[in-house]
Scaffold this active site. Structure first.
Site, PDB file in Angstrom:
ATOM      1  N   THR A   1       7.446  -1.494 -19.956  1.00  0.00           N
ATOM      2  CA  THR A   1       7.003  -0.162 -20.372  1.00  0.00           C
ATOM      3  C   THR A   1       7.609   0.257 -21.708  1.00  0.00           C
ATOM      4  O   THR A   1       8.706  -0.207 -22.066  1.00  0.00           O
ATOM      5  CB  THR A   1       7.424   0.881 -19.307  1.00  0.00           C
ATOM      6  OG1 THR A   1       7.211   2.191 -19.809  1.00  0.00           O
ATOM      7  CG2 THR A   1       8.901   0.768 -18.949  1.00  0.00           C
TER       8      THR A   1
ATOM      9  N   TYR B   1      13.958   4.796 -14.608  1.00  0.00           N
ATOM     10  CA  TYR B   1      12.732   3.991 -14.622  1.00  0.00           C
ATOM     11  C   TYR B   1      12.766   2.993 -15.783  1.00  0.00           C
ATOM     12  O   TYR B   1      12.610   1.779 -15.590  1.00  0.00           O
ATOM     13  CB  TYR B   1      11.498   4.905 -14.725  1.00  0.00           C
ATOM     14  CG  TYR B   1      10.241   4.148 -15.045  1.00  0.00           C
ATOM     15  CD1 TYR B   1       9.776   3.155 -14.187  1.00  0.00           C
ATOM     16  CD2 TYR B   1       9.529   4.395 -16.224  1.00  0.00           C
ATOM     17  CE1 TYR B   1       8.633   2.428 -14.500  1.00  0.00           C
ATOM     18  CE2 TYR B   1       8.387   3.685 -16.531  1.00  0.00           C
ATOM     19  CZ  TYR B   1       7.946   2.695 -15.671  1.00  0.00           C
ATOM     20  OH  TYR B   1       6.832   1.974 -15.978  1.00  0.00           O
TER      21      TYR B   1
ATOM     22  N   SER C   1       6.895   4.052 -10.839  1.00  0.00           N
ATOM     23  CA  SER C   1       6.735   4.259 -12.291  1.00  0.00           C
ATOM     24  C   SER C   1       6.672   5.718 -12.724  1.00  0.00           C
ATOM     25  O   SER C   1       6.101   6.013 -13.769  1.00  0.00           O
ATOM     26  CB  SER C   1       5.464   3.546 -12.756  1.00  0.00           C
ATOM     27  OG  SER C   1       4.346   4.127 -12.120  1.00  0.00           O
TER      28      SER C   1
ATOM     29  N   ILE D   1       7.541  -6.922  -1.490  1.00  0.00           N
ATOM     30  CA  ILE D   1       8.380  -7.940  -2.140  1.00  0.00           C
ATOM     31  C   ILE D   1       9.858  -7.709  -1.826  1.00  0.00           C
ATOM     32  O   ILE D   1      10.701  -8.509  -2.193  1.00  0.00           O
ATOM     33  CB  ILE D   1       8.138  -8.014  -3.669  1.00  0.00           C
ATOM     34  CG1 ILE D   1       8.388  -6.665  -4.328  1.00  0.00           C
ATOM     35  CG2 ILE D   1       6.739  -8.534  -3.971  1.00  0.00           C
ATOM     36  CD1 ILE D   1       8.487  -6.758  -5.844  1.00  0.00           C
TER      37      ILE D   1
ATOM     38  N   HIS E   1      -0.090  12.427 -15.008  1.00  0.00           N
ATOM     39  CA  HIS E   1      -0.484  11.982 -16.349  1.00  0.00           C
ATOM     40  C   HIS E   1      -1.564  12.865 -16.963  1.00  0.00           C
ATOM     41  O   HIS E   1      -2.415  13.414 -16.261  1.00  0.00           O
ATOM     42  CB  HIS E   1      -0.954  10.524 -16.302  1.00  0.00           C
ATOM     43  CG  HIS E   1       0.164   9.579 -16.022  1.00  0.00           C
ATOM     44  ND1 HIS E   1       0.251   8.852 -14.871  1.00  0.00           N
ATOM     45  CD2 HIS E   1       1.268   9.279 -16.740  1.00  0.00           C
ATOM     46  CE1 HIS E   1       1.358   8.131 -14.894  1.00  0.00           C
ATOM     47  NE2 HIS E   1       1.994   8.370 -16.015  1.00  0.00           N
ATOM     48  N   LEU E   2      -1.502  12.952 -18.285  1.00  0.00           N
ATOM     49  CA  LEU E   2      -2.337  13.916 -19.003  1.00  0.00           C
ATOM     50  C   LEU E   2      -3.843  13.685 -18.831  1.00  0.00           C
ATOM     51  O   LEU E   2      -4.573  14.606 -18.437  1.00  0.00           O
ATOM     52  CB  LEU E   2      -1.973  13.874 -20.502  1.00  0.00           C
ATOM     53  CG  LEU E   2      -2.750  14.835 -21.380  1.00  0.00           C
ATOM     54  CD1 LEU E   2      -2.441  16.280 -21.016  1.00  0.00           C
ATOM     55  CD2 LEU E   2      -2.432  14.586 -22.866  1.00  0.00           C
TER      56      LEU E   2
ATOM     57  N   ALA F   1       4.258  -4.568  -8.962  1.00  0.00           N
ATOM     58  CA  ALA F   1       4.666  -3.765  -7.795  1.00  0.00           C
ATOM     59  C   ALA F   1       5.937  -2.976  -8.099  1.00  0.00           C
ATOM     60  O   ALA F   1       7.037  -3.385  -7.745  1.00  0.00           O
ATOM     61  CB  ALA F   1       4.890  -4.692  -6.599  1.00  0.00           C
TER      62      ALA F   1
ATOM     63  N   LEU G   1       0.814  -1.227   0.000  1.00  0.00           N
ATOM     64  CA  LEU G   1       0.000   0.000   0.000  1.00  0.00           C
ATOM     65  C   LEU G   1       0.847   1.277   0.000  1.00  0.00           C
ATOM     66  O   LEU G   1       0.389   2.326   0.438  1.00  0.00           O
ATOM     67  CB  LEU G   1      -0.982   0.014   1.175  1.00  0.00           C
ATOM     68  CG  LEU G   1      -2.008  -1.122   1.193  1.00  0.00           C
ATOM     69  CD1 LEU G   1      -2.964  -0.948   2.371  1.00  0.00           C
ATOM     70  CD2 LEU G   1      -2.791  -1.170  -0.118  1.00  0.00           C
TER      71      LEU G   1
HETATM   72  N1  UFG Z   1       1.354  16.414 -20.779  1.00  0.00           N
HETATM   73  C1  UFG Z   1       0.975  17.721 -20.882  1.00  0.00           C
HETATM   74  N2  UFG Z   1       0.509  18.337 -19.755  1.00  0.00           N
HETATM   75  C2  UFG Z   1       0.394  17.689 -18.562  1.00  0.00           C
HETATM   76  C3  UFG Z   1       0.769  16.335 -18.479  1.00  0.00           C
HETATM   77  C4  UFG Z   1       1.251  15.722 -19.610  1.00  0.00           C
HETATM   78  O1  UFG Z   1       1.067  18.340 -21.938  1.00  0.00           O
HETATM   79  O2  UFG Z   1      -0.049  18.324 -17.597  1.00  0.00           O
HETATM   80  C5  UFG Z   1       1.898  15.747 -21.970  1.00  0.00           C
HETATM   81  C6  UFG Z   1       3.274  15.148 -21.744  1.00  0.00           C
HETATM   82  O3  UFG Z   1       4.275  16.134 -21.854  1.00  0.00           O
HETATM   83  C7  UFG Z   1       3.302  14.085 -22.838  1.00  0.00           C
HETATM   84  C8  UFG Z   1       1.831  13.617 -22.898  1.00  0.00           C
HETATM   85  O4  UFG Z   1       1.070  14.668 -22.290  1.00  0.00           O
HETATM   86  O5  UFG Z   1       3.640  14.660 -24.044  1.00  0.00           O
HETATM   87  C9  UFG Z   1       1.574  12.346 -22.122  1.00  0.00           C
HETATM   88  O6  UFG Z   1       2.142  12.508 -20.826  1.00  0.00           O
HETATM   89  P1  UFG Z   1       1.846  11.520 -19.618  1.00  0.00           P
HETATM   90  O7  UFG Z   1       2.570  12.098 -18.439  1.00  0.00           O
HETATM   91  O8  UFG Z   1       0.408  11.290 -19.493  1.00  0.00           O
HETATM   92  O9  UFG Z   1       2.500  10.154 -20.076  1.00  0.00           O
HETATM   93  P2  UFG Z   1       3.999   9.848 -20.594  1.00  0.00           P
HETATM   94  O10 UFG Z   1       3.895   9.644 -22.068  1.00  0.00           O
HETATM   95  O11 UFG Z   1       4.978  10.822 -20.102  1.00  0.00           O
HETATM   96  O12 UFG Z   1       4.316   8.509 -19.784  1.00  0.00           O
HETATM   97  C10 UFG Z   1       4.102   7.256 -20.302  1.00  0.00           C
HETATM   98  C11 UFG Z   1       3.972   6.261 -19.150  1.00  0.00           C
HETATM   99  C12 UFG Z   1       5.300   6.089 -18.459  1.00  0.00           C
HETATM  100  C13 UFG Z   1       6.346   5.748 -19.488  1.00  0.00           C
HETATM  101  C14 UFG Z   1       6.411   6.802 -20.552  1.00  0.00           C
HETATM  102  C15 UFG Z   1       7.399   6.434 -21.628  1.00  0.00           C
HETATM  103  O13 UFG Z   1       3.012   6.700 -18.225  1.00  0.00           O
HETATM  104  O14 UFG Z   1       5.201   5.044 -17.513  1.00  0.00           O
HETATM  105  O15 UFG Z   1       5.142   6.919 -21.178  1.00  0.00           O
HETATM  106  O16 UFG Z   1       7.789   7.594 -22.317  1.00  0.00           O
HETATM  107  F1  UFG Z   1       7.563   5.675 -18.888  1.00  0.00           F
END
Ligand code: UFG
Length: 355
Positions: free
Chosen positions: A117, A141, A77, A52, A189-190, A74, A34
């Protein structure tokens, strides 16, 4: 009916996995400490509170159940966090996985499905990323996940382990009934950020860069629904019934959406205007990350059901608007939660600190 151990089963993707295994008629045992997961996500199967990183905890768990296989979610990320705290990432994502593999070998459990990933690839050199794309991670990562993939390859050769590594592109969405979903604080995340803002939360969201070499200048990603990811794991377990060795698969929809397209899709689903300012680039963002998941489709028979970004977002909206999600976010600040640990002395719920 098989018995599977889900490490990290209280987390975002792990909890959807438990639901799918349960629905497929299997017996599920979760182990989770958790640290980032939620007690409220423990809806399917038995669960044991523990990490783990703790060999003795794992040994007692494996002595209690005869597992047919292990699914391992687990891990830490968050890319930016891994840059600041690399040793924590290598300890948690690599060293602790070695513990798990060691105990699996001691107890002769030889089926393993690993959460990997798209970050193992680094800067993309092709528009569609297939499994044979060079792996040059840009951060600890991604490297921690690639290291484990190598450990799995060697372990399959040396010890007869059977393993699948599933490389997720951008996991998104939630259980369509709003029972479980993503609840991070802070959220990075976006899609969840945009959805939470659209639902009225006071959250700072901006478009990270409009000068990328893409049609509208914003980054393109391959958003894949968390239930589709979980389904791929069920298929991977079936695959390991007859396939020996180690296999890596890329999991994405094969369709890219730019940040601006995602903003538009959230506007459309929620009906909110959503004013999102433009900011500079976020360090380490590749311009374009889209999976070729032909291999997963042909070998595993995987067929993602959520192919429209609007449908993925709709499930996220339902989840983020739910009382359950609000309650989970409240418990993230080290709140005491009652967890029924199946390894406790008297099997009564015990109090643990969340987060
Ligand atoms: N973004 C924005 N504004 C925000 C948040 C994100 O413009 O407030 C953009 C980011 O810059 C990116 C896109 O939205 O261009 C997606 O971003 P996320 O943070 O949602 O996801 P990522 O692509 O960065 O991350 C994903 C996985 C990770 C992995 C990565 C590999 O969640 O675990 O892809 O590049 F490591």
């Amino acid at each position: 009916m098989a018995t599977y151990l889900v490490c990290g089963g209280a987390g975002y993707i792990g909890s959807h996995m438990c639901k799918h295994l349960h629905e497929a008629g299997h017996h599920v045992v979760v182990c989770d400490d958790l640290s980032t997961g939620h007690a409220g996500a423990l809806l399917w199967g038995a669960h044991a509170y523990g990490s783990i990183e703790d060999l003795e905890f794992l040994r007692s768990l494996f002595s209690q159940y005869q597992f047919d296989g292990v699914l391992h979610f687990a891990a830490l990320s968050v890319v930016a966090e891994s840059m600041r705290e690399p040793q924590r990432y290598y300890r948690n994502n690599v060293a602790a996985t070695l513990n798990l593999l060691r105990v699996m070998r001691e107890f002769e459990v030889n089926k393993f499905v690993f959460s990997s990933t798209a970050a193992v690839f680094g800067e993309p050199q092709a528009r569609m990323i297939s499994e044979d794309h060079p792996t040059v991670p840009l951060n600890p990562y991604g490297l921690s996940k690639l290291m484990v993939e190598q450990v799995l390859r060697d372990s399959c050769r040396a010890y007869g382990l059977r393993a699948v590594a599933l490389r997720y592109f951008n996991a998104a969405g939630a259980d369509p009934y709003g029972r479980i979903g993503e609840a991070h604080d802070p959220e990075t995340h976006l899609i969840p950020k945009l959805v939470r803002k659209a639902l009225g939360e006071d959250l700072s969201v901006s478009i990270n860069g409009t000068d990328y070499p893409t049609e509208d200048g914003t980054c393109i990603r391959d958003y894949v629904h968390v239930d589709d990811l979980a389904q791929a794991h069920v298929l991977a377990l079936d695959h390991l019934d007859h396939a020996v060795g180690m296999h890596s698969f890329n999991l994405g929809n094969g369709t890219g959406h730019s940040v601006k397209q995602v903003v538009d899709a959230v506007r459309e689903v929620t009906g909110e205007r959503l004013d999102i300012p433009v900011a500079g680039r976020r360090a380490g963002d590749p311009s374009h990350l889209v999976a070729s998941s032909k291999f997963a489709r042909s070998v595993l028979g995987w067929e993602p059901r959520y192919t429209r970004i609007g449908d993925v977002i709709e499930t996220a909206v339902r989840w983020h608007g739910s009382e359950t999600c609000a309650a989970w976010l409240e418990t993230l600040d080290g709140a005491e939660v009652a967890v029924q640990s199946h390894l406790g002395d008297d099997n009564k719920p015990q109090q643990y600190r969340q987060g």
